[in-house]
Motif scaffolding. Structure first.
Motif, PDB file in Angstrom:
ATOM      1  N   ASN C 171       0.301 -15.614   5.982  1.00 25.07           N
ATOM      2  CA  ASN C 171      -0.369 -14.331   5.713  1.00 25.07           C
ATOM      3  C   ASN C 171      -0.070 -13.376   6.863  1.00 25.07           C
ATOM      4  OD1 ASN C 171      -2.427 -12.548   4.424  1.00 25.07           O
ATOM      5  ND2 ASN C 171      -3.435 -12.843   6.397  1.00 25.07           N
ATOM      6  N   ARG C 172      -0.001 -12.095   6.546  1.00 22.72           N
ATOM      7  CA  ARG C 172       0.185 -11.097   7.590  1.00 22.72           C
ATOM      8  C   ARG C 172      -0.539  -9.816   7.180  1.00 22.72           C
ATOM      9  NH1 ARG C 172       4.836 -10.727  10.731  1.00 22.72           N
ATOM     10  NH2 ARG C 172       5.058 -12.961  10.401  1.00 22.72           N
ATOM     11  N   PHE C 173      -1.410  -9.353   8.038  1.00 17.84           N
ATOM     12  CA  PHE C 173      -1.953  -8.007   7.856  1.00 17.84           C
ATOM     13  C   PHE C 173      -0.987  -7.034   8.529  1.00 17.84           C
ATOM     14  CE2 PHE C 173      -5.838 -10.542   7.434  1.00 17.84           C
ATOM     15  CZ  PHE C 173      -6.441  -9.927   6.356  1.00 17.84           C
ATOM     16  N   HIS C 175       0.091  -2.702   9.161  1.00 11.59           N
ATOM     17  CA  HIS C 175      -0.343  -1.310   9.092  1.00 11.59           C
ATOM     18  C   HIS C 175       0.883  -0.435   9.309  1.00 11.59           C
ATOM     19  CE1 HIS C 175      -4.594  -2.646   9.631  1.00 11.59           C
ATOM     20  NE2 HIS C 175      -3.959  -3.664  10.181  1.00 11.59           N
ATOM     21  N   LYS C 200       6.329   4.768  11.398  1.00  9.59           N
ATOM     22  CA  LYS C 200       6.372   3.320  11.213  1.00  9.59           C
ATOM     23  C   LYS C 200       6.467   3.052   9.716  1.00  9.59           C
ATOM     24  CE  LYS C 200       3.877  -0.785  12.625  1.00  9.59           C
ATOM     25  NZ  LYS C 200       2.590  -1.301  13.090  1.00  9.59           N
ATOM     26  N   ALA C 257      -7.618   0.029  -3.242  1.00 15.85           N
ATOM     27  CA  ALA C 257      -8.213   1.246  -2.688  1.00 15.85           C
ATOM     28  C   ALA C 257      -7.629   1.601  -1.326  1.00 15.85           C
ATOM     29  CB  ALA C 257      -9.727   1.046  -2.570  1.00 15.85           C
ATOM     30  N   GLN C 258      -7.615   2.861  -1.037  1.00 14.75           N
ATOM     31  CA  GLN C 258      -7.213   3.409   0.259  1.00 14.75           C
ATOM     32  C   GLN C 258      -5.868   2.849   0.737  1.00 14.75           C
ATOM     33  OE1 GLN C 258     -11.274   2.455   1.335  1.00 14.75           O
ATOM     34  NE2 GLN C 258     -11.268   4.238   2.698  1.00 14.75           N
ATOM     35  N   PHE C 260      -4.177   0.253   0.166  1.00 16.79           N
ATOM     36  CA  PHE C 260      -4.076  -1.157   0.534  1.00 16.79           C
ATOM     37  C   PHE C 260      -3.210  -1.820  -0.530  1.00 16.79           C
ATOM     38  CE2 PHE C 260      -5.929  -5.525   0.823  1.00 16.79           C
ATOM     39  CZ  PHE C 260      -5.627  -5.755   2.157  1.00 16.79           C
ATOM     40  N   ARG C 287      -1.740  -1.915   4.910  1.00 18.62           N
ATOM     41  CA  ARG C 287      -2.519  -0.670   4.862  1.00 18.62           C
ATOM     42  C   ARG C 287      -1.562   0.442   5.287  1.00 18.62           C
ATOM     43  NH1 ARG C 287      -7.497   0.238   2.748  1.00 18.62           N
ATOM     44  NH2 ARG C 287      -8.319  -1.572   3.843  1.00 18.62           N
ATOM     45  N   ARG C 435      -5.025   3.951  -9.524  1.00 18.01           N
ATOM     46  CA  ARG C 435      -5.979   4.781 -10.251  1.00 18.01           C
ATOM     47  C   ARG C 435      -5.440   6.183 -10.532  1.00 18.01           C
ATOM     48  NH1 ARG C 435     -12.188   3.676  -8.304  1.00 18.01           N
ATOM     49  NH2 ARG C 435     -12.227   1.437  -8.584  1.00 18.01           N
ATOM     50  N   ALA C 453      -4.387   9.535  -7.329  1.00 20.29           N
ATOM     51  CA  ALA C 453      -5.746   9.279  -6.842  1.00 20.29           C
ATOM     52  C   ALA C 453      -5.738   8.930  -5.364  1.00 20.29           C
ATOM     53  CB  ALA C 453      -6.377   8.136  -7.636  1.00 20.29           C
TER      54      ALA C 453
END
Lengths: 117, 185, 993
Positions: C171-173, C175, C200, C257-258, C260, C287, C435, C453
């Motif tokens: 897993n990797r988060f 940004h 980036k 959302a946002q 992600f 993100r 959305r 959206a």
């Protein structure tokens, strides 16, 4: 996963660090022991849960640990604003509320309480 | 009469594991830790006593010349980390300003993650942005690693100190080892 | 042996980008085959002349390869590395071959070429849409026992592996400023433009190489380079930039959302021998400040009778197989189209030496440069014609052609492959997931991104931008690229075409003109759904299952929608589009779970003394995430013998117990007592320093939330304990009140659960045992009575020593800093052993406290029990005017008669041990359903009492002392007598011992 701005950490943080804490601006009466059955039942159990804008509490439990309040649109999931616990409810008319109705206010919401002073 | 000096410390982690190529994950040594709580009006006085400026900006830290460190965790909360034989508890006991100091030396366990890919290793389980721009050297924050709460403190471009509660340290250590395998170069 | 032969007879010398010398050996259904490095399983099979790769879901019809990408509905295979690492439903068009790859076809028995299930095809008039719903309704019981298992065995896709997956997943988060989804011309341009501004950037593409449509286009240049060479060079340049992460084989599967976005990177599925610690897949949780969607468009098939025969495929797929893999999909390739793009494929094939007997074009007067070029190459173009059926079973062998408008001759044309194009569907999946609202482009009959959206922008084909130069310009402007300019030449925009049934697919009730190949949905199924009253596209979808398979209708949704709209007599936008949901393509459970497996599935919390318990052979009880020593069996003892021995030893001598998991909170500040007054029912202001009190915490509704002993260490410092399981929520509850209701109080809370190891020493010899180890504390009864706390040293280390008891015996709870826990435990154990000190576990602890009627919150209470119900009224401060729950306790229902109260139960037969949770009735002879008046909350054999004991919540229990009640059980009714809750040392004299 939402991004939530913490008013104490002054930046947006991932939702994983937060815990939702229910409706905001519920007021625990100073002399709660004298509260009528009806008022106490309302305080304990009755919630707004509207479609649209909600005032709600969050806790940055895996961050700074602080409770704070937020206005969120339950339709779009967008946060309109966040503010520190104890601060007065922001003026909604001053906040752009695109396409969402303002929450209906109930009688007990209009009371001025210590947490809003 | 029993031997009064017989009780020895038992660290929950053993530094006996391989790390992931360029990334090393090792248990930190014993430390004195204090959970310090105070309001803004006490910060100046506590800072003088501690010999460092208690940070008041979110996510920031202060480190004194002797290594004593204060991590901002919340608007009235700091974690002090100092040498194992530190007198910091006694120093704070003398403070006559309103505050709370609680010894949590044994509550927490430190884990050092260092080397190229250390940031990615933590990003294997931490949802915060750990780029240097968002999380510069000296930044510290309570956050999440996998399924547990941790404090992440960036002590260098490629080095971090992770602090977690004692019984979660085995999880944190294993998690970081596992992630390091994926993130070392 | 020439390499072109060895890698398949349909490999065209000089075509494609693979290296003929780099051969790869693999098997399909056991047959040894050879392909080339860079082949997908699909291209390698086609190179070897294999079109038949699977059987369909419902009718078991032979199926081939429709596409060359992740939209593939037909070519699903099973890939097996070993028994544990087997993956069903892998798209052959996505799977790259590696040396030793073992692929098997699915959904056939006994073999792919002879499949018994294909009788379903003959009976298909009896298997219309909605068939399952209508047919298997009666008898009701038969659905679960007969129909469903049979249907599931006969239908369905692959077979789930039976063994645990041994692969690793990571897993990797991440940004970034910009996430670009799709590495075609648009995505590469956007990534490059943004990267050059220093942003980036993460660029991902599901294919092994960047390029998208540039991988099959011919005669196109960008920046003066061949377009694919430009794509390769640009990808290489981006990879070298430190601010850019380029992820190939990576699917953006969900847009949340946002901004992600979830990505899955396939790391080792294409490798012959992945390194042992290499993850198979990596989940990226991205993100992005901004997202560029450059997801391209997907070609649609033509809907006509028997359009599912192997050898019939999308024109763009045939072009990719030729121009990238160097594979001709046939030697005599027919073309059926409703737009220009199939012409380009036909021209490329013709130039590669493949016979193109005919281009059948539904349009009456197709006129464009490619049409002219095809004609100039000598290809026959039948304008205004339709293919009304295809011949051949396991491989298309002919097509039947006639004019659209009737009249004219029907022709049968021999082919060994048919390529088709009904037009292109922009990939708005991720945009829709974000959305965003799609808008109908009536001129070109397609849905395009409308209102966004989130902060994302669609560029290129997914945005309906068809021209290459326009695409590049749009991509660069979307990222506000400053200096970057890209010039393209060539490249045709493919607009137009048709949606719905092709002419000649007709309303015929017998032909199978497939709309959705994967779920075997035909044009007539969609019409039937409308006739049966499904007027919403969402209902049509569910009735027919159109678009509901693993491909999520990438090729079928628009056709299904158009046919439904036609049947309803409504325009397409009025019928609407079904919702696109994540994931875009199937995602493995492994990547979602990633490293949360085995030891990392959930944290296992161990006390500082765990190793000692384990060394004694103690089994552990799970209490939340904690492991607690349950009992300590000695040689030859079973569980009951061990527990009985432990219980007796505590009362006769002493016991030692690891209570480290108890929650602990340090409450510090001048208002600490005031705060506790508000959080607990008890009074605290007057509690002396060095004294302890048992506290009860309520919720605002008046019900018991937690309990524990609180010691006052100083005027402004309390050591609060909580239940093991309650520690986190009690802390949260206290912080909530402190921060939001009582912020004026000068007090702070710190969790110290893990700072202290807690060693309970309980029993008549407890003091004698610990005394020699303790320094600086007077342990005498007078100096340190029951319910007191002192600070001093034990075994040379600091301790908070509590005189308290959860057993009813005189006893201590020794708190020492956690790392010293095991050493101090060992010292106490060694000192006490000669005096009969016995380790006891959680089971004995439970029994000992039940003998004394001490409650366990969560076992004897359940969130509806007040202190009055639990017999704890004495713990409520009588003169208090406020605490959390004070008003709740006054609620009418909480003070009304008829509440359940905690009582003891003695079985008439002392050897009978009641079952916890068993229901209690007043009259066992009443008719069923009986009126239940309570239930057993705790029940044990008590060796100390020589009988069974139990606690129960019973209606008006305290008024029933001495009454006989009944516990009906399956094997008979048990008689019980209602008693007080204390079974041992009723006067409590032993506490002060």
């Amino acid at each position: 996963m939402l991004l939530i701005k913490c008013p104490y950490c002054e930046e947006e943080r991932p939702e994983l660090e937060f815990r939702h804490a229910g409706e905001a601006h519920l007021v625990r009466e100073g002399k709660i022991i004298d509260q009528s059955d009806e008022d106490f039942a309302a305080f304990l159990y009755l919630r707004q849960n509207p479609k649209g804008l909600v005032y709600e509490r969050w806790r940055h439990i895996h961050g700074c640990g602080r409770f704070f309040n937020a206005i969120r649109d339950t339709v779009s999931d967008k946060f309109l604003t966040v503010y520190k616990a104890g601060e007065p409810r922001p003026d909604l008319t001053a906040i752009k509320a695109e396409g969402a109705a303002a929450p209906t206010t109930r009688k007990r919401r209009s009371r001025t309480t210590k947490s809003e002073l | 009469m029993a031997d009064m000096s017989s009780a020895t410390r038992l660290h929950p982690l053993r530094a006996d594991r391989q790390s992931g190529r360029t990334v090393s994950v090792t248990p930190a040594g014993d430390a004195t830790r204090i959970s310090l709580r105070a309001r803004p009006d006490a910060v100046a006085k506590l800072s003088r006593l501690l010999g460092l400026s208690l940070p008041t900006r979110p996510k920031s830290t202060a480190v004194a010349k002797d290594g004593r460190a204060a991590l901002w965790l919340g608007p009235d909360e700091w974690l002090l980390i100092d040498a194992p034989d530190s007198d910091v508890a006694a120093v704070l006991a003398r403070a006559d300003v309103l505050h709370s100091a609680v010894d949590v030396s044994h509550r927490n366990v430190g884990i050092i993650v260092s080397g190229e890919g250390a940031d990615r290793t933590i990003s294997g389980g931490c949802p915060q942005d750990l780029s240097l721009a968002a999380f510069p050297v000296g930044a510290a924050s309570r956050t999440v690693l996998g399924k547990i709460e941790v404090i992440v403190w960036r002590t260098g471009e490629d080095s971090f100190r992770i602090e977690c509660w004692r019984s979660f340290s085995e999880y944190a250590y294993s998690f970081l080892q596992e992630s390091a395998k994926d993130c070392g170069i | 042996m020439s390499s072109s032969l060895s890698s398949g007879s349909n490999r065209i010398a000089g075509k494609g980008r693979l290296t003929p010398a780099k051969t790869v050996r693999f098997t399909f259904d056991g047959q040894n085959l050879t392909g080339l490095e860079g082949d997908t399983l699909a291209s390698a099979l086609l190179a070897n002349g294999i079109h038949l790769v699977g059987r369909s879901f419902k009718y078991h019809r032979p199926r081939g390869i429709l596409s060359a990408g992740s939209e593939e509905p037909n070519a699903l295979v099973d890939i097996e590395r070993d028994k544990a690492r087997r993956q069903p439903n892998v798209r052959a068009t996505v799977q790259e071959i590696y040396d030793g790859l073992k692929a098997k076809s699915q959904n056939r028995w006994p073999s792919l070429t002879f499949d018994v299930g294909s009788v379903n095809d003959l009976f298909s008039p009896m298997l219309p849409a909605g068939f399952y719903y209508k047919t298997f309704m009666w008898p009701k019981f038969a659905w679960k026992s007969i129909y469903e298992p049979k249907i599931r065995a006969a239908a369905g896709l692959g077979v789930v592996p039976g063994e645990a997956d041994t692969d690793r997943y990571a897993n990797r988060f991440a940004h970034c400023d910009l996430l670009v989804v799709g590495g075609g011309a648009a995505g590469l341009a956007a990534a490059l433009g943004a990267a050059e501004t220093g942003a980036k950037v993460i660029l991902c593409d599901e294919q092994p190489e960047m390029g998208g449509a540039l991988r099959y286009e011919s005669g196109v240049t960008i920046d003066g380079l061949d377009a694919y060479a430009w794509a390769e060079a640009t990808a290489a340049r981006l990879r070298n930039m430190s601010n850019v992460t380029v992820l190939s084989r990576t699917t953006a599967f969900g847009y949340y959302a946002q901004n992600f976005v979830g990505l899955v990177e396939r790391i080792s599925d294409h490798l012959s021998r992945p390194a042992a610690d290499m993850p198979r897949e990596r989940l990226w949780q991205v993100r992005a400040r901004k997202v560029v969607l450059a997801t391209g468009a997907i070609e649609r098939h033509m809907v006509f009778a028997n359009n599912d025969r192997p050898g019939i495929m999308l024109a763009s797929a045939a072009r990719l197989f030729l121009n990238h893999h160097g594979v001709a999909v046939g030697r005599k390739v027919g073309v059926y189209t409703a737009n220009d793009s199939a012409y380009a494929a036909a021209i490329d094939l013709k130039r590669a030496g493949i016979d193109i007997p005919v281009i059948v074009d539904t349009r009456d007067n197709p006129a464009s440069p490619v049409v002219e070029e095809a004609r100039a190459l000598g290809i026959e173009v039948l304008a205004g014609h339709a293919v009304f059926s295809a011949g051949g079973k396991r491989r298309v062998s002919s097509i039947q052609v006639k004019p659209n408008k009737g009249g004219g001759n029907e022709r049968r044309i021999t082919v060994d492959a048919l390529i088709m194009s009904a037009g292109w569907t922009p990939s708005v999946h991720l945009f829709s997931q974000s959305r965003g609202k799609v808008a109908w482009d009536a001129a070109n009959e397609r849905f395009l991104p409308g209102d966004h959206a989130q902060d994302c922008v669609s560029v290129g084909a997914c945005n309906g931008t068809d021209d290459l130069q326009a695409t590049l310009d749009e991509a660069l402007s979307a990222v506000a690229a400053s200096g970057t300019r890209l010039a393209a030449s060539g490249g045709s925009g493919w607009v137009g075409g048709m949606v719905g049934s092709a002419p000649g697919a007709g309303a015929d009730t017998t032909v199978k003109a497939f709309v959705d190949f994967q779920n075997d949905v035909t044009a007539k199924d969609v019409r039937l759904a409308v006739r049966e009253g499904m007027h919403s596209i969402e209902h049509v979808k569910r009735f027919t299952t159109n678009g509901m398979a693993t491909d999520q209708g990438k090729t079928s949704n628009m056709h299904g929608l158009a046919i439904a709209a036609e049947a309803l007599g409504k325009p397409i936008p009025a019928v609407g589009l079904t919702t696109f949901r994540a994931p875009f393509t199937p995602v493995t459970f492994g990547s979602i779970v990633n490293n949360a497996r085995h030891g990392l599935f959930d944290p296992t919390r161990r006390t500082p003394i765990h190793a000692w318990h384990a060394a004694q052979g103690a089994p552990f009880e799970d209490v939340g995430q904690w492991k607690r020593a349950w009992y300590y069996p000695q040689a030859g003892e079973d569980m009951h013998a061990a527990i009985n021995r432990e219980c007796v030893a505590v009362r006769n001598h002493a016991g030692i117990f690891d209570a480290s998991t108890l929650g602990k909170i340090e409450v510090v500040g001048p208002d600490a007592a005031k705060f506790l007054e508000l959080l607990y029912t008890n009074p605290w202001e007057k509690l002396g320093v060095g004294r302890c009190r048992y506290g009860i915490m309520l919720r605002e509704d008046g019900f018991i939330y937690d309990d524990g002993v609180v010691g006052r260490l100083a005027e402004d410092r309390f050591h609060v304990t909580t239940t093991t399981g309650g520690a986190p929520r009690v802390m949260h509850h206290m912080e909530d009140y402190l921060q939001t209701e009582f912020p004026h109080l000068d007090v702070w809370l710190t969790s110290t659960t893990e700072q202290w190891a807690v060693i309970a020493v309980q029993g008549p010899k407890a003091r004698q045992i610990i005394a020699p180890l303790v320094e600086g504390i007077d342990l005498s009864n007078e100096a340190m009575p029951h319910m007191s706390v002192r600070e001093g040293r034990i075994c040379g280390v600091p301790t908070r020593l509590f005189r308290m008891s959860f057993t009813g015996e005189a006893g201590y709870e020794i708190n020492v800093p956690a790392d010293y826990g095991q050493a101090v435990w060992e010292a106490v154990h060694a000192a006490g052993k000669p005096l009969g000190l016995t380790p006891y576990g959680t089971e004995a602890m439970h029994i000992l406290r039940a003998e004394k009627g001490y409650i366990i919150v969560g076992q004897d209470t359940d969130g509806t029990v007040t202190p009055h119900d639990a017999g704890l009224s004495w713990a409520i401060g009588k003169n208090k005017t406020d605490y959390v729950g004070i008003r709740g306790l006054l609620r009418r229902d909480l003070v009304a008669p008829g509440r359940k109260q905690l009582v003891g139960l003695r079985t008439k037969n002392p050897r009978t041990v009641l079952e916890e949770g068993a229901q209690i009735v007043a009259n066992p002879n009443q008719p069923v359903p009986m009126t239940m008046i309570g239930h057993v909350t705790s029940s044990y054999w008590s060796e100390n009492c020589g009988r069974s004991i139990a606690l129960a919540l019973v209606v008006d229990g305290t008024k029933r002392m001495g009454e006989t009640l009944y516990v009906p059980m399956p094997d008979g009714v048990i008689e019980v007598e209602v008693t007080g809750t204390v079974f041992f040392d009723e006067k409590g004299e032993r506490l002060n011992g």
